[in-house]
Design an enzyme around this catalytic site. Sequence first.
Site, PDB file in Angstrom:
ATOM      1  N   MET A   1       0.843  -1.175   0.000  1.00  0.00           N
ATOM      2  CA  MET A   1       0.000   0.000   0.000  1.00  0.00           C
ATOM      3  C   MET A   1       0.889   1.240   0.000  1.00  0.00           C
ATOM      4  O   MET A   1       1.652   1.446   0.934  1.00  0.00           O
ATOM      5  CB  MET A   1      -0.899  -0.024   1.242  1.00  0.00           C
ATOM      6  CG  MET A   1      -1.516   1.298   1.525  1.00  0.00           C
ATOM      7  SD  MET A   1      -2.586   1.491   2.968  1.00  0.00           S
ATOM      8  CE  MET A   1      -2.467   0.064   3.923  1.00  0.00           C
ATOM      9  N   PRO A   2       0.799   2.080  -1.016  1.00  0.00           N
ATOM     10  CA  PRO A   2       1.555   3.331  -1.024  1.00  0.00           C
ATOM     11  C   PRO A   2       1.021   4.291   0.038  1.00  0.00           C
ATOM     12  O   PRO A   2      -0.184   4.391   0.252  1.00  0.00           O
ATOM     13  CB  PRO A   2       1.314   3.898  -2.418  1.00  0.00           C
ATOM     14  CG  PRO A   2       0.771   2.788  -3.216  1.00  0.00           C
ATOM     15  CD  PRO A   2       0.106   1.853  -2.269  1.00  0.00           C
ATOM     16  N   PHE A   3       1.939   4.978   0.672  1.00  0.00           N
ATOM     17  CA  PHE A   3       1.604   5.944   1.711  1.00  0.00           C
ATOM     18  C   PHE A   3       2.412   7.198   1.418  1.00  0.00           C
ATOM     19  O   PHE A   3       3.639   7.172   1.467  1.00  0.00           O
ATOM     20  CB  PHE A   3       1.972   5.363   3.083  1.00  0.00           C
ATOM     21  CG  PHE A   3       1.579   6.227   4.233  1.00  0.00           C
ATOM     22  CD1 PHE A   3       0.383   6.025   4.885  1.00  0.00           C
ATOM     23  CD2 PHE A   3       2.416   7.242   4.670  1.00  0.00           C
ATOM     24  CE1 PHE A   3       0.025   6.812   5.968  1.00  0.00           C
ATOM     25  CE2 PHE A   3       2.064   8.031   5.746  1.00  0.00           C
ATOM     26  CZ  PHE A   3       0.862   7.816   6.390  1.00  0.00           C
TER      27      PHE A   3
END
Length: 68
Positions: A1-3
């Site tokens: 998951m990109p943050f």
Amino acid sequence: MPFVNIRITRENNEPTIKQKEELIEGVTELLARVLNKNKASTVVIIDEIDTDNYGLGGKSITNVRKQK
């Protein structure tokens, strides 16, 4: 998951809600296009920093900008 965490100064009534929405959408699109990341799992957080809350050269940015 990109943050992704964006930090931006808050001044002169900006960023507006519309500008923040555009940043969130644009960063999400960029990650999807460049890194092939899933938009649905991309998290974008915008931290707005008041110019009284950080400094340069021993003075708050508010005061630095007043002197210019």
